[in-house]
Motif scaffolding. Structure first.
Motif, PDB file in Angstrom:
ATOM      1  N   MET A   1      19.056  -2.783  -2.445  1.00 30.66           N
ATOM      2  CA  MET A   1      17.876  -2.916  -2.485  1.00 30.66           C
ATOM      3  C   MET A   1      17.368  -4.605  -2.464  1.00 30.66           C
ATOM      4  N   ARG A   2      16.590  -4.898  -1.733  1.00 33.97           N
ATOM      5  CA  ARG A   2      16.148  -6.216  -1.861  1.00 33.97           C
ATOM      6  C   ARG A   2      15.406  -6.779  -3.094  1.00 33.97           C
ATOM      7  N   GLU A   3      15.457  -7.824  -3.475  1.00 26.39           N
ATOM      8  CA  GLU A   3      14.784  -8.688  -4.752  1.00 26.39           C
ATOM      9  C   GLU A   3      13.321  -8.333  -4.263  1.00 26.39           C
ATOM     10  N   ARG A   4      12.450  -8.352  -5.211  1.00 28.08           N
ATOM     11  CA  ARG A   4      10.720  -8.386  -4.726  1.00 28.08           C
ATOM     12  C   ARG A   4      10.506  -9.595  -4.176  1.00 28.08           C
ATOM     13  N   ASP A   5      11.392 -10.630  -4.601  1.00 30.67           N
ATOM     14  CA  ASP A   5      10.838 -11.765  -4.084  1.00 30.67           C
ATOM     15  C   ASP A   5      11.232 -12.111  -2.521  1.00 30.67           C
ATOM     16  N   ASP A   6      12.119 -11.048  -2.215  1.00 37.60           N
ATOM     17  CA  ASP A   6      12.541 -11.016  -0.759  1.00 37.60           C
ATOM     18  C   ASP A   6      11.769 -10.166   0.192  1.00 37.60           C
ATOM     19  N   VAL A   7      10.716  -9.488  -0.454  1.00 39.44           N
ATOM     20  CA  VAL A   7       9.957  -8.274   0.278  1.00 39.44           C
ATOM     21  C   VAL A   7       8.678  -8.820   0.493  1.00 39.44           C
ATOM     22  N   PRO A   8       8.411  -8.796   1.961  1.00 33.38           N
ATOM     23  CA  PRO A   8       7.095  -9.244   2.190  1.00 33.38           C
ATOM     24  C   PRO A   8       5.874  -8.180   1.927  1.00 33.38           C
ATOM     25  N   GLY A   9       4.627  -8.555   1.860  1.00 29.95           N
ATOM     26  CA  GLY A   9       3.659  -7.621   1.780  1.00 29.95           C
ATOM     27  C   GLY A   9       2.930  -7.220   2.806  1.00 29.95           C
ATOM     28  N   LEU A  10       2.092  -6.166   2.459  1.00 31.35           N
ATOM     29  CA  LEU A  10       1.516  -5.622   3.734  1.00 31.35           C
ATOM     30  C   LEU A  10       0.154  -5.196   3.289  1.00 31.35           C
ATOM     31  N   THR A  11      -0.673  -5.559   3.557  1.00 39.29           N
ATOM     32  CA  THR A  11      -2.352  -5.258   3.159  1.00 39.29           C
ATOM     33  C   THR A  11      -3.036  -4.587   4.353  1.00 39.29           C
ATOM     34  N   ALA A  12      -3.355  -3.281   3.965  1.00 44.01           N
ATOM     35  CA  ALA A  12      -4.058  -2.371   5.250  1.00 44.01           C
ATOM     36  C   ALA A  12      -5.468  -2.089   4.657  1.00 44.01           C
ATOM     37  N   CYS A  13      -6.305  -1.890   5.713  1.00 40.97           N
ATOM     38  CA  CYS A  13      -7.678  -1.434   5.706  1.00 40.97           C
ATOM     39  C   CYS A  13      -7.817   0.120   5.551  1.00 40.97           C
ATOM     40  N   SER A  14      -7.966   0.621   4.390  1.00 37.67           N
ATOM     41  CA  SER A  14      -8.080   2.045   4.239  1.00 37.67           C
ATOM     42  C   SER A  14      -8.996   2.819   5.187  1.00 37.67           C
ATOM     43  N   LEU A  15     -10.160   2.117   5.364  1.00 40.25           N
ATOM     44  CA  LEU A  15     -11.209   2.655   5.975  1.00 40.25           C
ATOM     45  C   LEU A  15     -10.892   2.650   7.401  1.00 40.25           C
ATOM     46  N   CYS A  16      -9.894   1.695   8.161  1.00 44.03           N
ATOM     47  CA  CYS A  16      -9.986   1.764   9.338  1.00 44.03           C
ATOM     48  C   CYS A  16      -8.899   2.135  10.142  1.00 44.03           C
ATOM     49  N   ALA A  17      -7.711   2.559   9.035  1.00 44.88           N
ATOM     50  CA  ALA A  17      -6.256   2.991   9.540  1.00 44.88           C
ATOM     51  C   ALA A  17      -6.389   4.111  10.349  1.00 44.88           C
ATOM     52  N   LEU A  91       6.746  -3.525  13.626  1.00 41.77           N
ATOM     53  CA  LEU A  91       6.237  -4.183  12.567  1.00 41.77           C
ATOM     54  C   LEU A  91       7.157  -3.844  11.096  1.00 41.77           C
ATOM     55  N   GLY A  92       7.957  -2.606  11.269  1.00 42.41           N
ATOM     56  CA  GLY A  92       8.733  -2.481  10.096  1.00 42.41           C
ATOM     57  C   GLY A  92       9.879  -3.332  10.407  1.00 42.41           C
ATOM     58  N   THR A  93      10.574  -3.398  11.804  1.00 41.11           N
ATOM     59  CA  THR A  93      11.797  -4.124  12.029  1.00 41.11           C
ATOM     60  C   THR A  93      11.402  -5.495  11.695  1.00 41.11           C
ATOM     61  N   TRP A  94      10.386  -6.363  11.918  1.00 42.44           N
ATOM     62  CA  TRP A  94      10.072  -7.582  11.661  1.00 42.44           C
ATOM     63  C   TRP A  94      10.009  -7.723  10.228  1.00 42.44           C
ATOM     64  N   LEU A  95       9.181  -6.634   9.409  1.00 43.23           N
ATOM     65  CA  LEU A  95       9.279  -6.927   8.143  1.00 43.23           C
ATOM     66  C   LEU A  95      10.485  -6.861   7.292  1.00 43.23           C
ATOM     67  N   ARG A  96      11.394  -6.053   7.777  1.00 41.70           N
ATOM     68  CA  ARG A  96      12.895  -5.886   7.274  1.00 41.70           C
ATOM     69  C   ARG A  96      13.809  -7.069   7.651  1.00 41.70           C
ATOM     70  N   ALA A  97      13.255  -7.826   8.636  1.00 44.98           N
ATOM     71  CA  ALA A  97      13.817  -9.140   8.855  1.00 44.98           C
ATOM     72  C   ALA A  97      13.379 -10.291   8.047  1.00 44.98           C
ATOM     73  N   GLY A  98      12.263  -9.873   7.349  1.00 42.27           N
ATOM     74  CA  GLY A  98      11.863 -11.025   6.480  1.00 42.27           C
ATOM     75  C   GLY A  98      10.154 -11.231   6.454  1.00 42.27           C
ATOM     76  N   GLY A  99       9.874 -11.019   7.957  1.00 36.66           N
ATOM     77  CA  GLY A  99       8.258 -11.261   8.088  1.00 36.66           C
ATOM     78  C   GLY A  99       7.963 -12.567   8.190  1.00 36.66           C
ATOM     79  N   PRO A 100       6.605 -12.800   7.786  1.00 36.19           N
ATOM     80  CA  PRO A 100       6.182 -14.179   7.940  1.00 36.19           C
ATOM     81  C   PRO A 100       6.990 -15.256   7.287  1.00 36.19           C
ATOM     82  N   GLY A 101       7.321 -16.534   8.122  1.00 33.58           N
ATOM     83  CA  GLY A 101       8.185 -17.408   7.630  1.00 33.58           C
ATOM     84  C   GLY A 101       9.301 -17.354   7.548  1.00 33.58           C
ATOM     85  N   ALA A 102       9.978 -15.912   7.828  1.00 37.16           N
ATOM     86  CA  ALA A 102      11.430 -15.808   8.076  1.00 37.16           C
ATOM     87  C   ALA A 102      11.890 -15.347   9.353  1.00 37.16           C
TER      88      ALA A 102
END
Length: 124
Positions: A1-17, A91-102
């Motif tokens: 499992m990746r360390e928390r510092d290595d996991v990107p975040g994802l913020t989603a709007c619950s009203l428009c999902a 999106l998931g593939t990109w986030l697993r590759a590190g996401g923004p900045g990675a």
């Protein structure tokens, strides 16, 4: 499992999902469930908010850089109309590759990126 510092975040709007799919989503729980599953796999830390103030864009999600990337200067990437199996998978593939900045935003998501750059006053 990746360390928390290595996991990107994802913020989603619950009203428009799921709004982009306009009631045609075959998945029980729809787009919100897809995003929850993405988080459950460890691809991202998911945060739900009631509004991201981009209502006209529907299905707004913000990919936040992992801590190490944020400290290196990476910025969040905003997406509009991001819904459905294929786009969420990209999106998931990109986030697993590190996401923004990675990793670079995948071409499948490139057209969904919201330009959040604000013009500098007096330079339009």
């Amino acid at each position: 499992m990746r360390e928390r510092d290595d996991v990107p975040g994802l913020t989603a709007c619950s009203l428009c999902a799921g709004e982009t799919l306009d009631g045609t989503d075959p998945l029980p729980g729809g787009q919100a469930e897809r995003l929850r599953r993405l988080a459950d796999t460890g691809a991202a830390r998911l945060t739900w908010v009631e509004c991201l103030d981009e209502c006209e864009r529907g299905d707004v999600v913000v990919a936040r850089p992992a801590g190490r990337c944020r400290r290196a200067g990476a910025a969040p990437v905003w997406f509009e109309r991001l819904a459905g199996e294929d786009l969420t998978s990209s999106l998931g593939t990109w986030l697993r590759a590190g996401g923004p900045g990675a990793a670079s935003v995948p071409s499948a998501l490139g057209g969904l990126v919201v330009d959040r750059a604000e013009p500098v006053e007096g330079t339009a």
